[in-house]
Design a protein around this motif. Sequence first.
Motif, short mmCIF file in Angstrom:
data_model
loop_
_atom_site.label_atom_id
_atom_site.label_comp_id
_atom_site.label_asym_id
_atom_site.label_seq_id
_atom_site.Cartn_x
_atom_site.Cartn_y
_atom_site.Cartn_z
N SER A 67 57.01 85.55 14.61
CA SER A 67 56.96 84.26 13.92
C SER A 67 55.58 84.04 13.30
O SER A 67 55.44 83.30 12.34
CB SER A 67 57.32 83.12 14.86
OG SER A 67 56.44 83.09 15.95
N SER A 68 54.57 84.69 13.83
CA SER A 68 53.21 84.54 13.33
C SER A 68 52.80 85.78 12.53
O SER A 68 53.13 86.90 12.92
CB SER A 68 52.24 84.35 14.50
OG SER A 68 50.91 84.40 14.05
N ALA A 69 52.08 85.56 11.44
CA ALA A 69 51.56 86.68 10.65
C ALA A 69 50.33 87.31 11.31
O ALA A 69 49.98 88.44 11.02
CB ALA A 69 51.21 86.21 9.25
N GLU A 70 49.71 86.56 12.22
CA GLU A 70 48.51 87.06 12.91
C GLU A 70 48.89 88.06 13.99
O GLU A 70 49.82 87.81 14.76
CB GLU A 70 47.74 85.89 13.55
CG GLU A 70 47.20 84.90 12.55
CD GLU A 70 46.22 85.53 11.59
OE1 GLU A 70 45.36 86.33 12.02
OE2 GLU A 70 46.32 85.24 10.38
N PRO A 71 48.19 89.19 14.08
CA PRO A 71 48.48 90.14 15.17
C PRO A 71 48.15 89.54 16.53
O PRO A 71 47.21 88.76 16.66
CB PRO A 71 47.57 91.33 14.87
CG PRO A 71 46.73 90.96 13.72
CD PRO A 71 47.14 89.63 13.21
N GLN A 72 48.94 89.90 17.51
CA GLN A 72 48.74 89.40 18.87
C GLN A 72 47.75 90.30 19.62
O GLN A 72 47.72 91.50 19.39
CB GLN A 72 50.08 89.38 19.61
CG GLN A 72 51.11 88.50 18.98
CD GLN A 72 50.73 87.04 19.03
OE1 GLN A 72 50.35 86.53 20.07
NE2 GLN A 72 50.82 86.37 17.90
N ALA A 73 46.99 89.70 20.50
CA ALA A 73 46.06 90.47 21.34
C ALA A 73 46.87 91.26 22.36
O ALA A 73 47.82 90.74 22.96
CB ALA A 73 45.09 89.54 22.04
N ILE A 74 46.53 92.51 22.54
CA ILE A 74 47.21 93.37 23.51
C ILE A 74 46.34 93.50 24.75
O ILE A 74 45.15 93.80 24.65
CB ILE A 74 47.47 94.78 22.91
CG1 ILE A 74 48.34 94.66 21.65
CG2 ILE A 74 48.09 95.71 23.94
CD1 ILE A 74 49.72 94.10 21.88
N GLN A 75 46.94 93.23 25.90
CA GLN A 75 46.23 93.32 27.18
C GLN A 75 46.63 94.62 27.88
O GLN A 75 47.79 94.77 28.28
CB GLN A 75 46.57 92.11 28.05
CG GLN A 75 46.22 90.80 27.40
CD GLN A 75 46.88 89.63 28.10
OE1 GLN A 75 47.50 89.78 29.15
NE2 GLN A 75 46.77 88.46 27.51
N LYS A 76 45.70 95.52 28.01
CA LYS A 76 45.97 96.83 28.60
C LYS A 76 46.60 96.73 29.99
O LYS A 76 47.55 97.45 30.29
CB LYS A 76 44.70 97.67 28.64
CG LYS A 76 44.94 99.08 29.10
CD LYS A 76 43.69 99.92 29.05
CE LYS A 76 44.00 101.31 29.59
NZ LYS A 76 42.83 102.15 29.65
N PRO A 77 46.12 95.85 30.89
CA PRO A 77 46.77 95.76 32.21
C PRO A 77 48.24 95.38 32.14
O PRO A 77 49.06 95.87 32.92
CB PRO A 77 45.96 94.69 32.94
CG PRO A 77 44.64 94.66 32.24
CD PRO A 77 44.93 95.00 30.81
N ARG A 78 48.58 94.52 31.19
CA ARG A 78 49.99 94.12 31.04
C ARG A 78 50.83 95.31 30.55
O ARG A 78 51.94 95.52 31.03
CB ARG A 78 50.10 92.94 30.08
CG ARG A 78 51.47 92.35 30.02
CD ARG A 78 51.49 91.07 29.24
NE ARG A 78 52.81 90.46 29.32
CZ ARG A 78 53.22 89.49 28.53
NH1 ARG A 78 52.40 88.98 27.63
NH2 ARG A 78 54.43 89.01 28.65
#
Length: 110
Positions: A67-78
């Motif tokens: 829904s957002s054009a902005e990339p999401q932050a990826i959390q390595k532990p997740r």
Amino acid sequence: MGRLRYDGTSEPILIDDETLAHLKVIVGTKLRRQESFMMTWLPPEGGDPGRVTVWIHPAIPLQFLFSSAEPQAIQKPRIEEIMHALNATGELVIDDYVQAKIADGSTSKS
């Protein structure tokens, strides 16, 4: 609210953008390695009864719609936590991530 569409014809699965971005990394990694797997979830209330399971394979279309054009932050532990669970069972269970549609068009956690 993002959408994950399997096979190009199925109803999309509603998932928040942040979680969808993590699933995109995990699914992309597995398919890049030519590792097919099952993905399963409980449909939101009012949907099909029971559990839905699909076979994820490189030959089957899969769309990640954000829904957002902005990339999401990826959390390595997740990523590591979800990937560990997937590798342990051969099945990506996304019950905790699927959202329900509400009559007014908004969403809520199922």
